[in-house]
Each structure stands twice: as structure tokens, then as C-alpha cells.
Design a protein around this motif. Structure first.
Motif, short mmCIF file in Angstrom:
data_model
loop_
_atom_site.label_atom_id
_atom_site.label_comp_id
_atom_site.label_asym_id
_atom_site.label_seq_id
_atom_site.Cartn_x
_atom_site.Cartn_y
_atom_site.Cartn_z
N SER A 166 102.91 16.34 47.16
CA SER A 166 102.96 16.22 48.61
C SER A 166 104.41 16.43 49.06
O SER A 166 105.14 17.21 48.45
N THR A 167 104.84 15.75 50.07
CA THR A 167 106.15 16.02 50.66
C THR A 167 106.67 14.82 51.43
O THR A 167 105.88 14.00 51.94
N CYS A 168 107.98 14.73 51.56
CA CYS A 168 108.58 13.69 52.40
C CYS A 168 108.38 14.00 53.88
O CYS A 168 108.60 13.12 54.73
N MET A 169 107.93 15.22 54.20
CA MET A 169 107.76 15.61 55.60
C MET A 169 106.54 14.97 56.26
O MET A 169 106.22 15.26 57.40
N VAL A 170 105.87 14.07 55.55
CA VAL A 170 104.78 13.31 56.16
C VAL A 170 105.29 12.05 56.85
O VAL A 170 104.56 11.42 57.63
N TYR A 171 106.54 11.66 56.59
CA TYR A 171 107.04 10.37 57.04
C TYR A 171 107.57 10.39 58.47
O TYR A 171 108.00 11.43 58.99
N ASP A 172 107.58 9.20 59.06
CA ASP A 172 108.24 8.99 60.34
C ASP A 172 109.74 8.79 60.09
O ASP A 172 110.18 8.58 58.95
N LYS A 191 103.92 10.06 60.00
CA LYS A 191 103.79 10.61 61.35
C LYS A 191 103.87 12.12 61.25
O LYS A 191 104.96 12.70 61.27
N PRO A 192 102.74 12.77 61.13
CA PRO A 192 102.76 14.24 60.99
C PRO A 192 103.19 14.90 62.30
O PRO A 192 102.50 14.79 63.31
N ILE A 193 104.34 15.57 62.28
CA ILE A 193 104.82 16.25 63.48
C ILE A 193 104.77 17.76 63.30
O ILE A 193 105.39 18.51 64.05
N SER A 194 104.03 18.19 62.30
CA SER A 194 103.74 19.61 62.11
C SER A 194 102.40 19.71 61.40
O SER A 194 101.98 18.77 60.71
N PRO A 195 101.68 20.83 61.55
CA PRO A 195 100.45 21.03 60.79
C PRO A 195 100.68 20.95 59.28
O PRO A 195 99.76 20.60 58.54
N TYR A 196 101.87 21.30 58.82
CA TYR A 196 102.19 21.16 57.40
C TYR A 196 102.09 19.69 56.98
O TYR A 196 101.40 19.35 56.01
N LYS A 222 119.86 27.68 68.65
CA LYS A 222 118.67 27.04 69.20
C LYS A 222 117.60 26.85 68.13
O LYS A 222 117.31 27.75 67.36
N HIS A 223 117.04 25.66 68.09
CA HIS A 223 115.98 25.36 67.13
C HIS A 223 114.69 26.04 67.56
O HIS A 223 114.31 25.97 68.74
N ILE A 224 114.02 26.69 66.62
CA ILE A 224 112.78 27.41 66.94
C ILE A 224 111.69 26.43 67.36
O ILE A 224 111.00 26.62 68.36
N HIS A 225 111.51 25.37 66.55
CA HIS A 225 110.47 24.37 66.83
C HIS A 225 111.08 22.98 66.68
O HIS A 225 110.85 22.30 65.67
N PRO A 226 111.85 22.51 67.64
CA PRO A 226 112.53 21.22 67.50
C PRO A 226 111.59 20.04 67.36
O PRO A 226 111.96 19.00 66.81
N GLN A 227 110.36 20.18 67.85
CA GLN A 227 109.41 19.08 67.77
C GLN A 227 109.02 18.76 66.32
O GLN A 227 108.48 17.69 66.04
N SER A 228 109.29 19.67 65.39
CA SER A 228 108.92 19.46 63.99
C SER A 228 110.06 18.86 63.17
O SER A 228 109.92 18.70 61.95
N GLU A 229 111.15 18.52 63.80
CA GLU A 229 112.34 18.05 63.10
C GLU A 229 112.34 16.52 62.98
O GLU A 229 112.30 15.81 63.99
N ILE A 230 112.34 16.01 61.76
CA ILE A 230 112.49 14.57 61.51
C ILE A 230 113.99 14.27 61.47
O ILE A 230 114.72 14.88 60.69
N LEU A 231 114.45 13.35 62.29
CA LEU A 231 115.88 13.17 62.47
C LEU A 231 116.58 12.49 61.30
O LEU A 231 117.76 12.72 61.06
N LYS A 232 115.86 11.66 60.55
CA LYS A 232 116.51 10.98 59.43
C LYS A 232 115.51 10.81 58.28
O LYS A 232 114.45 10.22 58.47
N LEU A 233 115.87 11.33 57.13
CA LEU A 233 115.06 11.18 55.92
C LEU A 233 115.95 10.66 54.79
O LEU A 233 116.89 11.34 54.37
#
Length: 333
Positions: A138-144, A158-163, A284-295
Motif C-alpha cells: 500500500s502507501t503512506c498516501m492513505v494517511y491524514d 483520509k484519501p485525498i486522491s483516487p490513488y 503552480k501545483h497541478i492538483h494541490p488538493q491531493s497534497e498531504i502537508l506533513k508525512l
């Protein structure tokens, strides 16, 4: 052991295969080469390569004529931005593809005629079965977003992308097969992995791209403010973690993180890599809504259950990665 690695021609898959070969196992790599490269595994002459797709029934029929002791399931669509633009592809590969692998593993272990009677299996007397374990990448990109304490396995998702959403859905299927069918499985969540054999082009990792640009004297471009932080895990540490998760039965039915416990902002990373040799630009970020600010990873569970901890610091990993990238012909990656 006879081991299958889906996505084994990819970046992390290549290092997992190397570790398994070194440990003396028979390894089959299954990859459609949409993201992986056959060059990644050419040095392993003893490895069997099968080109195919985890969503193709005929490909899987041929693949599972063999029996596997462990399946390391790494095959996936991994690009966050692509998942926003083409969510169907990501869902089919990451969620449905994982279901297909789970079904094949279940049939191998319990047979096509096997059925459950309460919590127990009744196997067909005329079927050849073989125990099997599935390690799901899986991935750390599933986290809030987290605070300085870091992210443990009980941290909110907190999934913020379909990935991220597709990976969480697949995780739930993986764990359901352990809880429902008693199929040995484990979900692993490595944090941002980097190192030799990672692509340095547009679909590559941020460290690989930064190092390449620095070597070539080209500007480093950062999406957004660059204040977002990441916990970067060197690929040999990641591969060791992945392989050990397959060997260790104590992690069955669990979710396990892997990281260093140290995060760094993309701004700080760019300065560390560039050494003031090239300009650093913010774009400019292409899809800023998919960016987790701190991991930032809390890998205490992996240390406690598996005895695993990373061997490489970020600085030592960067040195090894830069040395490898300096030998590349950039038009090929």
C-alpha cells in the motif's frame, strides 16, 4: 521457496527481487511493463519474467499454473496526479487487480472446490493445494496530515486522491481475506521511497528528479510552496522491510508502516540536493488538493514485531543515489 513478485520490474520491485534472489529463492516476476522496465531485472539471470496484466484472466491462468509460497503484490498505478485525471484506470489496477490476486491465492491455498463450513475449510479431496501468503504494497498516501509525533498505523486515513482511495479499498479486501478465509496476508505502508533505479523523468520521484537537475545544471522546480514534508525511505531499507514482511508470520493480518521517523520539507530537500549550484523555482501545483502537508512515519510497530529499522540516513541515501544517477544516460529514463 517459490515466490511471485507482481510489479517486480518496477523501482521497488527490482530491489525486492534482488533481496529474494540473494536469499536463495526461486523468483517469478509478473509485470506489464507499463511503468517497470525489463532492464531493471536483467542482471538476475535466474529470475523468470512473465509479461502480463493483473486484470487479464488468461494472463493469470497461465501465471498460476505454478504454486507460490509468497506473493509480493507490488503491481499498481502509483501516480497520484494521474489518478485524478484517470480514476478508472487507477481503481481497476489498484483495487480490482488486487482482488484478482487475492482470488488466485485463495484458490491455490484452498482449491477451487474448497468451501467454508463455519470458520473451517472443507477441501476437495482431488485438488492439489498449497499454502500461500500475500504481501500487499500500500502507501503512506492513505494517511491524514500528522503532527510531530508521526503517523502510526492507527492514525486516521483520509484519501485525498483516487490513488489513496483505491489503495484503502484494496487494503480492506486484503484484510478481509485474512479475517474471512484465513488466507495469510499483510498490508505494508512504506513512506516515500527513493534510490537507484528510480525514474528521473517526469514520472520519477522528487529526489531522483532533483538530483538529476542538479547534476545537469538545470533549475529545480517545486510544486506549490514547498512547505510540505515527507519521510524519505532509502530503497534498500524499503526492500528489506517488504521481504521481511513476507517471511514473518507475526505480521499476518496486520498493517505495518516503514519509514525513518524523520521528515523534511521539500524546500529543505531542494537546498540539500542543489548545494546552491542551481536555481530553485516554485511553480503552480497541478492538483494541490491531493497534497498531504506533513508525512512523518512512526515505525515502532515494525521494530517491535519484525525487528526492522532503517539502516540508511537521508544524507547517506542521497550520496548513494547521486552516485548512481551520475552514471545514467538521461534520455533513456
Amino acid at each position: 521457496m517459490n515466490i511471485l513478485v507482481t510489479g517486480g520490474a518496477g523501482f521497488i520491485g527490482r530491489w525486492v527481487v534482488k533481496k529474494l534472489v540473494y536469499d536463495g529463492h526461486t523468483v517469478t516476476v509478473f509485470d506489464n511493463l507499463s511503468n517497470g522496465r525489463i532492464d531493471n531485472i536483467q542482471e538476475f539471470a535466474e529470475v523468470k519474467f512473465v509479461k502480463g496484466n493483473i486484470n487479464n484472466k488468461e494472463d493469470l491462468d497461465g501465471l498460476f499454473k505454478e504454486k507460490y509460497d509468497i506473493i509480493y503484490h507490488l503491481a499498481a498505478s502509483i501516480n497520484v496526479q494521474d489518478s485524478i485525471d484517470n480514476p478508472e484506470k487507477t481503481f481497476l489496477n489498484d483495487t480490482v487487480g488486487t482482488f484478482n490476486i487475492l482470488e488466485r491465492a485463495k484458490k491455490q491455498m484452498f482449491g477451487k472446490k474448497g468451501r467454508m463450513n463455519g470458520a473451517s475449510w472443507i477441501l476437495g479431496s482431488d485438488e492439489e493445494t498449497c499454502p500461500c501468503k500475500v504481501v500487499f504494497m500500500s502507501t503512506c498516501m492513505v494517511y491524514d496530515i500528522c503532527d510531530d509525533a508521526g503517523i502510526s498505523e492507527i492514525h486516521p486515513v483520509k484519501p485525498i486522491s483516487p490513488y489513496g482511495g483505491s489503495k484503502i479499498a484494496a487494503e480492506n479486501m486484503v484484510l478481509s481475506y485474512y479475517n474471512t478465509y484465513k488466507l495469510p496476508t499483510v498490508v505494508i505502508r512504506p513512506f516515500n521511497t527513493y534510490g537507484p533505479f528510480q525514474k528521473t523523468g517526469g514520472e520519477g520521484g522528487v529526489i531522483a528528479i532533483f538530483i538529476k537537475n542538479s547534476i545537469l545544471g538545470e533549475p529545480i522546480n517545486i510544486y506549490g510552496t514547498g512547505e510540505q514534508t515527507r519521510d524519505f525511505l532509502y530503497v534498500e531499507d524499503c526492500a528489506d522491510f517488504v521481504v521481511q514482511a513476507g517471511y514473518n508470520s507475526d505480521v499476518n493480518g496486520e498493517i505495518i508502516n516503514a519509514g525513518t521517523g524523520r521528515d523534511i520539507s521539500i524546500n529543505e530537500l531542494s537546498k540539500l540536493v542543489s548545494k546552491n549550484k542551481v536555481p530553485i523555482n516554485h511553480i503552480k501545483h497541478i492538483h494541490p488538493q491531493s497534497e498531504i502537508l506533513k508525512l512523518k512515519c512512526d515505525c515502532s510497530k515494525a521494530k517491535r514485531i519484525m525487528g526492522w529499522k532503517p539502516k540508511y540516513s537521508l544524507e547517506s541515501g542521497l550520496i548513494r543515489t547521486e552516485k548512481w544517477i551520475k552514471n545514467l544516460e538521461y534520455e533513456l529514463v
